[in-house]
Design a protein around this motif. Structure first.
Motif, PDB file in Angstrom:
ATOM      1  N   ALA A  36       0.810  -1.220   0.000  1.00 34.06           N
ATOM      2  CA  ALA A  36       0.000   0.000   0.000  1.00 34.06           C
ATOM      3  C   ALA A  36       0.845   1.272   0.000  1.00 34.06           C
ATOM      4  O   ALA A  36       0.289   2.375   0.012  1.00 34.06           O
ATOM      5  N   GLU A  37       2.175   1.149  -0.021  1.00 33.98           N
ATOM      6  CA  GLU A  37       3.053   2.319  -0.023  1.00 33.98           C
ATOM      7  C   GLU A  37       2.809   3.140  -1.295  1.00 33.98           C
ATOM      8  O   GLU A  37       2.912   2.640  -2.410  1.00 33.98           O
ATOM      9  N   GLU A  38       2.481   4.438  -1.121  1.00 30.96           N
ATOM     10  CA  GLU A  38       2.131   5.279  -2.265  1.00 30.96           C
ATOM     11  C   GLU A  38       3.344   5.940  -2.922  1.00 30.96           C
ATOM     12  O   GLU A  38       3.243   6.467  -4.022  1.00 30.96           O
ATOM     13  N   ARG A  39       4.496   5.921  -2.244  1.00 35.30           N
ATOM     14  CA  ARG A  39       5.701   6.508  -2.836  1.00 35.30           C
ATOM     15  C   ARG A  39       6.370   5.507  -3.764  1.00 35.30           C
ATOM     16  O   ARG A  39       6.237   4.297  -3.595  1.00 35.30           O
TER      17      ARG A  39
ATOM     18  N   ARG B 162      18.390 -13.964  -7.355  1.00 29.45           N
ATOM     19  CA  ARG B 162      17.082 -13.884  -6.677  1.00 29.45           C
ATOM     20  C   ARG B 162      16.090 -13.003  -7.421  1.00 29.45           C
ATOM     21  O   ARG B 162      14.930 -12.889  -7.001  1.00 29.45           O
ATOM     22  N   ILE B 163      16.510 -12.384  -8.516  1.00 28.79           N
ATOM     23  CA  ILE B 163      15.667 -11.362  -9.140  1.00 28.79           C
ATOM     24  C   ILE B 163      14.381 -11.939  -9.726  1.00 28.79           C
ATOM     25  O   ILE B 163      13.311 -11.324  -9.623  1.00 28.79           O
ATOM     26  N   ALA B 164      14.434 -13.108 -10.349  1.00 25.46           N
ATOM     27  CA  ALA B 164      13.222 -13.690 -10.942  1.00 25.46           C
ATOM     28  C   ALA B 164      12.191 -13.989  -9.858  1.00 25.46           C
ATOM     29  O   ALA B 164      10.998 -13.671 -10.008  1.00 25.46           O
ATOM     30  N   GLY B 165      12.630 -14.572  -8.752  1.00 21.38           N
ATOM     31  CA  GLY B 165      11.710 -14.861  -7.658  1.00 21.38           C
ATOM     32  C   GLY B 165      11.168 -13.607  -7.018  1.00 21.38           C
ATOM     33  O   GLY B 165       9.984 -13.531  -6.661  1.00 21.38           O
ATOM     34  N   ALA B 166      12.022 -12.595  -6.871  1.00 18.64           N
ATOM     35  CA  ALA B 166      11.584 -11.335  -6.274  1.00 18.64           C
ATOM     36  C   ALA B 166      10.527 -10.661  -7.145  1.00 18.64           C
ATOM     37  O   ALA B 166       9.520 -10.148  -6.635  1.00 18.64           O
ATOM     38  N   LEU B 167      10.740 -10.658  -8.456  1.00 21.70           N
ATOM     39  CA  LEU B 167       9.762 -10.028  -9.352  1.00 21.70           C
ATOM     40  C   LEU B 167       8.441 -10.787  -9.363  1.00 21.70           C
ATOM     41  O   LEU B 167       7.368 -10.172  -9.423  1.00 21.70           O
ATOM     42  N   ALA B 168       8.499 -12.107  -9.298  1.00 21.72           N
ATOM     43  CA  ALA B 168       7.264 -12.890  -9.234  1.00 21.72           C
ATOM     44  C   ALA B 168       6.490 -12.563  -7.961  1.00 21.72           C
ATOM     45  O   ALA B 168       5.261 -12.403  -7.980  1.00 21.72           O
ATOM     46  N   ASP B 169       7.199 -12.427  -6.853  1.00 16.75           N
ATOM     47  CA  ASP B 169       6.543 -12.089  -5.585  1.00 16.75           C
ATOM     48  C   ASP B 169       6.026 -10.648  -5.601  1.00 16.75           C
ATOM     49  O   ASP B 169       4.975 -10.358  -5.026  1.00 16.75           O
TER      50      ASP B 169
ATOM     51  N   PHE C 199       1.851  -6.781  -5.393  1.00 20.27           N
ATOM     52  CA  PHE C 199       1.482  -5.442  -5.849  1.00 20.27           C
ATOM     53  C   PHE C 199       0.510  -5.461  -7.025  1.00 20.27           C
ATOM     54  O   PHE C 199      -0.047  -4.426  -7.386  1.00 20.27           O
ATOM     55  N   GLY C 200       0.364  -6.615  -7.657  1.00 23.05           N
ATOM     56  CA  GLY C 200      -0.453  -6.719  -8.852  1.00 23.05           C
ATOM     57  C   GLY C 200       0.427  -6.691 -10.095  1.00 23.05           C
ATOM     58  O   GLY C 200       1.409  -5.952 -10.149  1.00 23.05           O
ATOM     59  N   PRO C 201       0.101  -7.485 -11.111  1.00 26.08           N
ATOM     60  CA  PRO C 201       0.956  -7.600 -12.297  1.00 26.08           C
ATOM     61  C   PRO C 201       1.003  -6.344 -13.155  1.00 26.08           C
ATOM     62  O   PRO C 201       1.904  -6.199 -13.989  1.00 26.08           O
ATOM     63  N   ASP C 202       0.053  -5.429 -12.960  1.00 25.76           N
ATOM     64  CA  ASP C 202       0.000  -4.233 -13.804  1.00 25.76           C
ATOM     65  C   ASP C 202       0.750  -3.038 -13.220  1.00 25.76           C
ATOM     66  O   ASP C 202       0.798  -1.973 -13.850  1.00 25.76           O
TER      67      ASP C 202
ATOM     68  N   THR D  71      19.113  -2.742  -9.847  1.00 27.17           N
ATOM     69  CA  THR D  71      18.298  -1.856  -9.020  1.00 27.17           C
ATOM     70  C   THR D  71      16.889  -1.854  -9.594  1.00 27.17           C
ATOM     71  O   THR D  71      16.700  -1.661 -10.794  1.00 27.17           O
ATOM     72  N   LEU D  72      15.903  -2.081  -8.745  1.00 29.67           N
ATOM     73  CA  LEU D  72      14.499  -2.093  -9.164  1.00 29.67           C
ATOM     74  C   LEU D  72      13.809  -0.817  -8.708  1.00 29.67           C
ATOM     75  O   LEU D  72      14.007  -0.365  -7.587  1.00 29.67           O
ATOM     76  N   VAL D  73      13.002  -0.247  -9.591  1.00 26.44           N
ATOM     77  CA  VAL D  73      12.176   0.904  -9.246  1.00 26.44           C
ATOM     78  C   VAL D  73      10.729   0.520  -9.529  1.00 26.44           C
ATOM     79  O   VAL D  73      10.413   0.083 -10.641  1.00 26.44           O
ATOM     80  N   VAL D  74       9.871   0.661  -8.539  1.00 29.01           N
ATOM     81  CA  VAL D  74       8.480   0.234  -8.663  1.00 29.01           C
ATOM     82  C   VAL D  74       7.565   1.407  -8.320  1.00 29.01           C
ATOM     83  O   VAL D  74       7.757   2.083  -7.302  1.00 29.01           O
TER      84      VAL D  74
END
Length: 279
Positions: free
Chosen positions: A156-159, A169-176, A181-184, A222-225
């Motif tokens: 629910a973090e809005e930032r 670990r990146i593939a597993g992290a992105l799947a989680d 957060f939802g796929p979109d 580095t991931l930015v979401v």
């Protein structure tokens, strides 16, 4: 050597040596001791910068920082200047350094920095996602269960969210992430920033998870979401909306203005509130 020891944090290039500042070079060339996360990488960087390091070079990494910190504080107590440098970016930011910074401060020694590149702000700027407000989470927990628990707490973090993750670990992290957060949810995966094979992949989390599972991305990541959309206010029932309009009318507003104010306050269309009031 001076009468008072000093700790200088050096912001090291993420990959391209040309990003090293003039002050970075000056401190490296004058420090009495250089504490480096990887002494071989430091030696290679100094060679690329054509800088001679006259000071003593010691290793300072996750495996020995607890033991080496008191030794380095003694060096400060003797009046020497210590330069602290990691493999890339600022010391202490998901890298070794915090223990030494805290120990130096507690012992009363001055701590300063020669600021430099940051994977956090570089990835944020390249992501194309909102940069005005963001939070940095560093590395997620290593176990799948711990990671999923942390992501549920962040959903629910809005930032805008910035994360580091290891390639294996990146593939597993992105799947989680897509699950929590939802796929979109928009995101960007930034890989090997400032290096020869720099890559920024901007896709929704679901597509990024599929891309990572199929491509096995390597290097520093580095991931930015994007942040969660603001939670919509609960729509009040029709009687509550009628009462809110009547209250504003009683306070002197025209019915038109009262309807407009109520609609705006609850994030509704004016026509919807108008129809309810006149039904």
């Amino acid at each position: 050597m001076s009468e008072v020891g000093r700790l200088v944090l050096l912001g090291a290039p993420l990959g391209n040596p040309a990003d090293a500042s003039t002050r970075f070079r000056e401190v490296l060339a004058t420090a009495d001791v250089v504490a480096a996360e990887d002494t071989r990488r430091l030696t290679r960087l100094a060679r690329d910068l054509d800088v001679t390091v006259p000071g003593r070079i010691v290793s300072y990494f996750e495996g020995n920082e607890e033991r080496r910190t008191p030794e380095l504080v003694e060096v400060l107590a003797a009046g020497y200047t210590i330069a602290l440098v990691t493999d890339g970016g600022m010391p202490s930011v998901s890298d070794p350094g915090y223990r030494l910074v805290r120990a130096a401060i507690d012992a009363g020694f001055p701590v300063t920095a020669a600021p430099g590149p940051s994977a956090v702000t570089t990835a944020l700027a390249l992501s194309g996602l909102p940069c005005d407000r963001f939070c940095f989470e560093g590395f997620l927990p290593r176990t799948p269960a711990g990671r999923r628990s942390r992501l549920r707490a962040l959903a629910a973090e809005e930032r805008t969210l910035v994360l580091f993750e290891a390639p294996h670990r990146i593939a597993g992290a992105l799947a989680d992430l897509a699950d929590a957060f939802g796929p979109d949810r928009p995101a960007a995966l930034c890989r090997e920033l400032t290096k020869t094979y720099e890559e920024v992949v901007r896709r929704p989390l679901g597509e990024l998870a599929e891309w990572a599972a199929a491509g096995d991305p390597r290097g520093e990541i580095t991931l930015v979401v994007a942040g969660a959309p603001p939670a919509a206010a609960a729509r009040p029932d029709d009687d509550t909306l009628r009462a809110a309009v009547a209250e504003r009318e009683a306070a002197g507003l025209s019915r038109r203005d009262a309807i407009t104010e109520v609609a705006t306050g609850y994030g509704l269309r004016r026509r919807e509130v108008y129809t309810i009031v006149h039904s």
